[in-house]
Design an enzyme around this catalytic site. Structure first.
Site, mmCIF file in Angstrom:
data_model
loop_
_atom_site.group_PDB
_atom_site.id
_atom_site.type_symbol
_atom_site.label_atom_id
_atom_site.label_comp_id
_atom_site.label_asym_id
_atom_site.label_seq_id
_atom_site.Cartn_x
_atom_site.Cartn_y
_atom_site.Cartn_z
ATOM 1 N N LYS A 172 0.953 -1.153 0.152
ATOM 2 C CA LYS A 172 0.005 0.015 0.123
ATOM 3 C C LYS A 172 1.045 1.163 -0.043
ATOM 4 O O LYS A 172 0.376 2.291 -0.641
ATOM 5 C CB LYS A 172 -0.914 -0.017 1.086
ATOM 6 C CG LYS A 172 -2.199 -0.822 1.105
ATOM 7 C CD LYS A 172 -3.132 -0.786 2.376
ATOM 8 C CE LYS A 172 -4.167 -1.907 2.297
ATOM 9 N NZ LYS A 172 -4.978 -1.644 3.272
ATOM 10 N N ASP A 197 -9.871 2.584 1.914
ATOM 11 C CA ASP A 197 -10.182 2.123 3.471
ATOM 12 C C ASP A 197 -10.568 3.178 4.241
ATOM 13 O O ASP A 197 -11.559 2.967 5.087
ATOM 14 C CB ASP A 197 -8.531 1.521 4.094
ATOM 15 C CG ASP A 197 -8.192 0.206 3.495
ATOM 16 O OD1 ASP A 197 -9.092 -0.595 3.079
ATOM 17 O OD2 ASP A 197 -6.893 0.045 3.166
HETATM 18 P P1 NAD Z 1 -1.434 -3.866 11.727
HETATM 19 O O1 NAD Z 1 -0.316 -5.014 11.936
HETATM 20 O O2 NAD Z 1 -0.776 -2.853 10.804
HETATM 21 O O3 NAD Z 1 -1.440 -3.275 13.105
HETATM 22 C C1 NAD Z 1 -2.120 -3.861 14.096
HETATM 23 C C2 NAD Z 1 -1.934 -2.625 15.318
HETATM 24 O O4 NAD Z 1 -2.279 -3.528 16.656
HETATM 25 C C3 NAD Z 1 -0.257 -2.929 15.695
HETATM 26 O O5 NAD Z 1 -0.020 -1.431 16.112
HETATM 27 C C4 NAD Z 1 -0.047 -3.715 17.087
HETATM 28 O O6 NAD Z 1 0.913 -3.202 17.732
HETATM 29 C C5 NAD Z 1 -1.286 -3.338 17.618
HETATM 30 N N1 NAD Z 1 -2.004 -4.342 18.759
HETATM 31 C C6 NAD Z 1 -1.981 -5.763 18.586
HETATM 32 N N2 NAD Z 1 -2.380 -6.276 19.744
HETATM 33 C C7 NAD Z 1 -2.950 -5.497 20.291
HETATM 34 C C8 NAD Z 1 -3.633 -5.361 21.459
HETATM 35 N N3 NAD Z 1 -3.875 -6.345 22.128
HETATM 36 N N4 NAD Z 1 -3.689 -4.191 21.975
HETATM 37 C C9 NAD Z 1 -3.191 -3.091 21.534
HETATM 38 N N5 NAD Z 1 -2.733 -2.987 20.359
HETATM 39 C C10 NAD Z 1 -2.353 -3.984 19.723
HETATM 40 O O7 NAD Z 1 -2.834 -4.397 11.310
HETATM 41 P P2 NAD Z 1 -3.954 -3.918 10.441
HETATM 42 O O8 NAD Z 1 -3.624 -3.993 9.071
HETATM 43 O O9 NAD Z 1 -3.982 -2.440 10.909
HETATM 44 O O10 NAD Z 1 -5.076 -4.708 10.775
HETATM 45 C C11 NAD Z 1 -5.710 -4.919 12.164
HETATM 46 C C12 NAD Z 1 -7.088 -5.508 12.215
HETATM 47 O O11 NAD Z 1 -7.999 -4.747 11.417
HETATM 48 C C13 NAD Z 1 -7.008 -6.769 11.194
HETATM 49 O O12 NAD Z 1 -7.718 -7.569 12.320
HETATM 50 C C14 NAD Z 1 -7.642 -6.764 10.299
HETATM 51 O O13 NAD Z 1 -8.248 -7.970 9.788
HETATM 52 C C15 NAD Z 1 -8.540 -5.747 10.403
HETATM 53 N N6 NAD Z 1 -8.968 -4.908 9.099
HETATM 54 C C16 NAD Z 1 -10.128 -4.623 9.045
HETATM 55 C C17 NAD Z 1 -10.525 -4.044 7.783
HETATM 56 C C18 NAD Z 1 -12.208 -3.783 7.476
HETATM 57 O O14 NAD Z 1 -12.369 -3.408 6.325
HETATM 58 N N7 NAD Z 1 -12.984 -4.160 8.341
HETATM 59 C C19 NAD Z 1 -9.511 -3.417 6.879
HETATM 60 C C20 NAD Z 1 -7.989 -3.662 7.376
HETATM 61 C C21 NAD Z 1 -7.825 -4.246 8.253
#
Ligand code: NAD
Length: 286
Positions: free
Chosen positions: A75, A111
């Site tokens: 991205k 997004d």
């Molecule tokens: P990412 O890995 O870029 O970021 C995740 C973040 O969460 C990190 O900064 C990590 O440090 C933090 N984290 C992890 N566990 C944690 C906890 N227990 N407490 C606090 N912080 C915590 O991931 P992402 O791409 O941002 O995706 C995150 C979630 O969002 C995934 O489950 C993904 O499936 C979902 N998502 C949903 C959509 C949608 O359209 N609904 C779109 C993108 C991602």
């Protein structure tokens, strides 16, 4: 009258085989009477590195693609290979949709627009003045920008990775100087949540492979809304606890559907039926 060739689109990323996006786009295309082919273009399957995303764009354009969705880990990498970029995607420094139009590759981020559209549909009239965001990763960043565009004046960001939350807070403050954006710690949630309009959860916690809730749900109260962006499952432990606490809730399906709705409109130039795409998405994940 000459008929246009079938629409051709694809999803570039790693591990994109199980993505629901191709099925969603093609079903909506069929329902609209469009010939629409949407392929996954998995870097691992093709033996390509993320840095080769620019070459993939060049070839997609030569091969007559109308557009592409771009996901992890490309991205940010794709930004340097575009002829133009929409303002909100430029602000984010991340693109998830590329449209080939008049010989040019133009980048967008659905997004962030998808979260905003899903929020407006699923939590109409919800106050957005003060919001807590849990999760400062890629999705959290797109959500944060959407919230600030929706009028959030005070945004608190909490992440296990404290540096990540601080960096995002600084970047957002530069981009939205009128808003107060600050990184906070989990132990401050007991002070923040009683005074917040709502909370968005954007960590992987609650997904089937990471069950649970990222923070103490005893802090939830009926005067706040709770949005989860996790959508597998749709009804997460967080949303169950939020409903039990009397909160209005929004599941992650809204953002997932609207990122596809917005991308379909950009790629085809045809307005999709969002309700039909949402019903199809909910069938696919249930
Ligand atoms: P990412 O890995 O870029 O970021 C995740 C973040 O969460 C990190 O900064 C990590 O440090 C933090 N984290 C992890 N566990 C944690 C906890 N227990 N407490 C606090 N912080 C915590 O991931 P992402 O791409 O941002 O995706 C995150 C979630 O969002 C995934 O489950 C993904 O499936 C979902 N998502 C949903 C959509 C949608 O359209 N609904 C779109 C993108 C991602």
């Amino acid at each position: 009258m000459t008929q246009r060739p079938p629409y051709l689109a694809g999803l570039i990323g790693t591990g994109v085989g199980p993505s629901l996006t191709p099925a969603l786009h093609m079903a909506e295309g069929r329902a609209q009477g469009l010939e629409y082919v949407y392929r996954t273009l998995d870097l691992n399957v093709l033996g390509l590195s993320p840095e080769q995303v620019g070459e993939m764009l060049t070839w997609a354009r030569r091969l007559g693609y109308d557009g592409l969705n771009i996901t992890h880990p490309c991205k940010q990498l794709v930004v340097g290979h575009l002829d133009d970029i929409d303002a909100s995607a430029r602000t984010l420094g991340a693109v998830n949709t590329v449209v080939f139009r008049d010989g040019r590759a133009v980048g967008y981020n659905t997004d962030t627009t998808g979260f905003a559209h899903g929020f407006a549909e699923g939590l109409p009239g919800a106050a957005t003045g003060s919001v807590v965001l849990v999760g400062a990763g890629g999705a959290g960043t797109a959500v944060a920008d959407a919230l600030l565009r929706l009028g959030t004046a005070h945004l608190s960001i909490v992440d296990l990775d404290v540096d990540r939350a601080s960096t995002l807070a600084h970047e957002l403050t530069d981009r939205h100087p009128d808003a107060r954006v600050e990184a906070s710690s989990f132990d401050k949630l007991s002070v923040l949540l009683p005074n917040t309009d709502g909370l968005v959860h954007a960590t992987p916690t609650g997904m089937a492979e990471h069950p649970g809730v990222a923070f103490d749900t005893a802090l939830l109260h009926p005067d706040m809304w709770v949005a989860d962006i996790v959508y597998r499952p749709l009804d997460t432990a967080l949303l169950q606890a939020a409903r039990a606490a009397g909160c209005r809730t929004l599941d992650g399906g809204h953002m997932a559907v609207y990122q596809a709705v917005d991308a379909f409109a950009l790629i085809t130039g045809v307005a999709p039926d969002a309700a039909r795409m949402s019903a199809h998405f909910r069938d696919l994940v249930s």
